[in-house]
Design a protein around this motif. Structure first.
Motif, PDB file in Angstrom:
ATOM      1  N   VAL A 175      -1.688  -0.175   5.818  1.00  0.00           N
ATOM      2  CA  VAL A 175      -0.821   1.011   6.388  1.00  0.00           C
ATOM      3  C   VAL A 175      -1.185   0.668   7.980  1.00  0.00           C
ATOM      4  O   VAL A 175      -2.360   0.501   8.337  1.00  0.00           O
ATOM      5  N   ALA A 176      -0.047   0.792   8.779  1.00  0.00           N
ATOM      6  CA  ALA A 176      -0.307   0.579  10.315  1.00  0.00           C
ATOM      7  C   ALA A 176       0.400   2.052  11.029  1.00  0.00           C
ATOM      8  O   ALA A 176       1.278   2.369  10.435  1.00  0.00           O
ATOM      9  N   SER A 177      -0.401   2.497  11.897  1.00  0.00           N
ATOM     10  CA  SER A 177       0.357   3.659  12.674  1.00  0.00           C
ATOM     11  C   SER A 177       0.133   3.416  14.212  1.00  0.00           C
ATOM     12  O   SER A 177      -0.849   2.671  14.701  1.00  0.00           O
ATOM     13  N   PHE A 178       1.163   3.782  15.056  1.00  0.00           N
ATOM     14  CA  PHE A 178       1.124   3.625  16.419  1.00  0.00           C
ATOM     15  C   PHE A 178       2.406   4.469  16.998  1.00  0.00           C
ATOM     16  O   PHE A 178       2.928   5.062  16.212  1.00  0.00           O
ATOM     17  N   THR A 179       2.422   4.595  18.360  1.00  0.00           N
ATOM     18  CA  THR A 179       3.100   5.566  18.964  1.00  0.00           C
ATOM     19  C   THR A 179       4.324   4.471  19.650  1.00  0.00           C
ATOM     20  O   THR A 179       3.885   3.416  20.004  1.00  0.00           O
ATOM     21  N   LEU A 180       5.473   4.904  19.620  1.00  0.00           N
ATOM     22  CA  LEU A 180       6.561   4.395  20.308  1.00  0.00           C
ATOM     23  C   LEU A 180       7.208   5.400  21.411  1.00  0.00           C
ATOM     24  O   LEU A 180       7.566   6.541  21.006  1.00  0.00           O
ATOM     25  N   ASN A 223       5.485   9.091  16.505  1.00  0.00           N
ATOM     26  CA  ASN A 223       4.531   8.477  15.545  1.00  0.00           C
ATOM     27  C   ASN A 223       4.872   7.661  14.636  1.00  0.00           C
ATOM     28  O   ASN A 223       5.762   8.214  13.730  1.00  0.00           O
ATOM     29  N   ILE A 224       4.815   6.444  14.706  1.00  0.00           N
ATOM     30  CA  ILE A 224       5.270   5.518  13.718  1.00  0.00           C
ATOM     31  C   ILE A 224       4.428   5.039  12.645  1.00  0.00           C
ATOM     32  O   ILE A 224       3.202   4.974  12.870  1.00  0.00           O
ATOM     33  N   VAL A 225       4.797   4.998  11.374  1.00  0.00           N
ATOM     34  CA  VAL A 225       3.715   4.845   9.980  1.00  0.00           C
ATOM     35  C   VAL A 225       4.580   3.475   9.493  1.00  0.00           C
ATOM     36  O   VAL A 225       5.869   3.678   9.094  1.00  0.00           O
ATOM     37  N   LEU A 226       3.981   2.431   9.193  1.00  0.00           N
ATOM     38  CA  LEU A 226       4.368   1.104   8.530  1.00  0.00           C
ATOM     39  C   LEU A 226       3.520   1.030   7.336  1.00  0.00           C
ATOM     40  O   LEU A 226       2.412   1.366   7.360  1.00  0.00           O
TER      41      LEU A 226
END
Length: 149
Positions: free
Chosen positions: A27-32, A55-58
């Motif tokens: 699981v990856a999370s970051f802001t865009l 907030n992006i979740v992959l």
């Protein structure tokens, strides 16, 4: 019928936070950041730029691609759906967050930033975006200067 579809083009605000769950799911999370450019009205009033943070979740394959290629400042194309979740913080206050669960991601950076700019389709297969030389029946490269006539 209903549709929950988001398309964003923006810049990554921080390096992705990568987690592997117990069942080895990544699981990856970051802001865009997406920015609407400012403008000047007819009366001369200045309207400043407006930046929104998402907030992006992959998950799974997309998260593994993000782990390898996505860095702070990377320009990205994201397709996904909006999800809102809530939790109670330490003091018992109900908190909410809205996230974009990505189904599709495309790295938009220059080729000089990496060896190949991968495109990730919904099946999470990485496909490098590289121009392939066309079959030239006359030999040589495909530039217009090398035409046989």
């Amino acid at each position: 019928m209903s549709v929950n579809k988001v398309i964003l083009i923006g810049n990554v605000g921080k390096d992705p936070d990568i987690r592997y769950l117990d069942n080895n799911v990544c699981v990856a999370s970051f802001t865009l950041a997406t920015t609407e450019r400012g403008y000047t009205t007819a009366s001369g009033a200045q309207i400043p730029d407006r930046t929104e943070w998402h907030n992006i979740v992959l998950w799974r394959g997309l998260a593994e691609i993000a782990e390898k290629y996505v860095r702070k400042g990377s320009p990205l194309y994201i397709e996904g759906k909006i999800r809102t979740r809530s939790w109670d913080d330490k003091s018992g206050v109900r908190r909410y967050t809205t996230e974009i669960y990505a189904d599709n991601m495309e790295l938009l950076g220059r080729k000089s930033d990496m060896t190949a700019t991968p495109t990730v389709n919904p099946t999470h297969q990485m496909q490098p975006q590289q121009t392939q030389p066309e079959n030239n029946p006359f030999g040589g490269n495909n530039s217009s200067d090398d035409l046989p006539f």
